[in-house]
Structure formats: C-alpha cells, structure tokens
Write a protein that holds these residues in place. Structure first.
Motif, short mmCIF file in Angstrom:
data_model
loop_
_atom_site.label_atom_id
_atom_site.label_comp_id
_atom_site.label_asym_id
_atom_site.label_seq_id
_atom_site.Cartn_x
_atom_site.Cartn_y
_atom_site.Cartn_z
N THR A 63 57.49 37.51 39.36
CA THR A 63 57.33 38.84 38.39
C THR A 63 56.52 39.79 39.09
O THR A 63 56.98 41.21 38.62
CB THR A 63 56.50 38.36 37.14
OG1 THR A 63 55.51 37.95 37.37
CG2 THR A 63 57.26 37.22 36.27
N GLN A 64 55.69 39.90 39.85
CA GLN A 64 54.79 40.95 40.39
C GLN A 64 55.82 41.69 41.40
O GLN A 64 55.45 42.91 41.80
CB GLN A 64 53.84 40.60 41.12
CG GLN A 64 52.60 39.84 40.27
CD GLN A 64 51.15 39.22 41.06
OE1 GLN A 64 51.46 38.99 42.27
NE2 GLN A 64 50.22 39.10 40.26
N LEU A 65 56.64 40.92 41.98
CA LEU A 65 57.70 41.53 42.63
C LEU A 65 59.18 41.97 42.08
O LEU A 65 60.16 42.05 42.76
CB LEU A 65 58.10 40.58 43.93
CG LEU A 65 56.83 40.39 44.86
CD1 LEU A 65 57.48 39.57 45.87
CD2 LEU A 65 56.42 41.75 45.47
N GLY A 66 59.06 42.19 40.67
CA GLY A 66 60.06 42.64 39.96
C GLY A 66 61.23 41.80 39.47
O GLY A 66 62.17 41.97 39.03
N ALA A 67 61.06 40.43 39.73
CA ALA A 67 62.00 39.26 39.41
C ALA A 67 61.66 38.43 38.18
O ALA A 67 60.63 38.61 37.77
CB ALA A 67 62.06 38.43 40.49
N SER A 68 62.45 38.15 37.60
CA SER A 68 62.18 37.30 36.20
C SER A 68 62.54 35.73 36.57
O SER A 68 63.80 35.45 36.46
CB SER A 68 63.10 37.66 35.09
OG SER A 68 62.96 36.90 33.99
N PRO A 69 61.45 35.24 36.83
CA PRO A 69 61.69 33.80 37.44
C PRO A 69 62.53 32.87 36.45
O PRO A 69 63.52 32.04 36.78
CB PRO A 69 60.50 33.16 37.62
CG PRO A 69 59.69 34.28 38.14
CD PRO A 69 60.06 35.30 37.21
N ALA A 70 62.21 32.73 35.07
CA ALA A 70 62.82 32.17 34.16
C ALA A 70 64.26 32.42 34.02
O ALA A 70 65.12 31.74 33.84
CB ALA A 70 62.12 32.16 32.83
#
Length: 133
Positions: A63-70
């Motif tokens: 999330t800190q690198l702009g992705a949404s893991p879920a």
C-alpha cells in the motif's frame, strides 16, 4: 510512468505513485517421449510432442507503493477460478504462442496495518500456456 509489461489487465509498472514489478521470473518447458520396448534390445524413444510451457513469478504489493494488495489478490483469484486466458507481455515481447491461464497462486502476508488490513504481500503466480485449438 514506466510500463514493464502486463498479464491481461494486471500491469507491471513503476511510477511516482505505483510500484508493481516482477521478481523470481521462471519460464520452463518440456517435451514428451514414449518408450517402445523391443524384444531383447534397447527400448526405442519416440518424440510425441511438447507440453505447455509454464511460468512462475512473484509480485510484491505494498500500500505504501500505491498498490492495493486485497484488490490485486482478488483479481488474480477471479481470473484463476474463471479459467480466463490472458496475454503475457514483458517489455516489447509477447510470451508464449497464444495466451496463459493462472493455474495457482499463493500469498505471503508480510505486514498488516493497524486495522488488520493487508499492507505488504508477496503474491506468487503460476501460469500455464494455453494454446489455440
């Protein structure tokens, strides 16, 4: 934004707002042979074709690198369960003879935020080549 490649609409990209890259990329293939047994002699091998190629890789989603893991995990699982065929492109090279299917994935949760949401994960994806009929 630097577009590294994509698997269907899952983009491997690096920009000031998102980092989604590949790691541990492995591509393998194999051939099939039949062994014909001969009386009092050595068996004779016959080439019967090639098996579909396989590719595996890891993606680190943060999330800190702009992705949404879920959301990304959900998309991968959906494509896998639907048997969706996806093109794979890295750089300017299209991999395989046609498309790929996701045959498996695993998620290694690295960290969670204070509310228990996934914050950093490593997703391992397994692909198998899907040839045209």
């Amino acid at each position: 934004m630097a577009m590294i490649g994509c698997l269907g609409d899952i983009a491997f990209t690096v920009s000031s707002s998102v980092v989604r890259t590949l790691d541990n990329f492995q591509w393998s293939g194999s051939a099939r042979y039949a062994a014909h047994q001969r009386h009092l002699g050595r068996g004779l091998l016959e080439f019967t074709g090639v098996d579909p190629d396989k590719i595996s890789f890891d993606m680190t989603l943060s999330t800190q690198l702009g992705a949404s893991p879920a959301r990304e995990i959900s998309k991968i699982a959906k494509y896998e369960s639907e048997g969706r065929t996806l093109p794979l492109t890295i750089g300017s090279k299209a991999y395989g003879t046609y498309r790929w299917v996701i045959t498996g994935h695993s998620v290694k949760a690295k960290t969670f935020d204070r509310r228990g949401n996934l914050s950093v994960v490593v997703v391992s994806v397994n692909l198998q080549e899907y040839a045209r009929r």
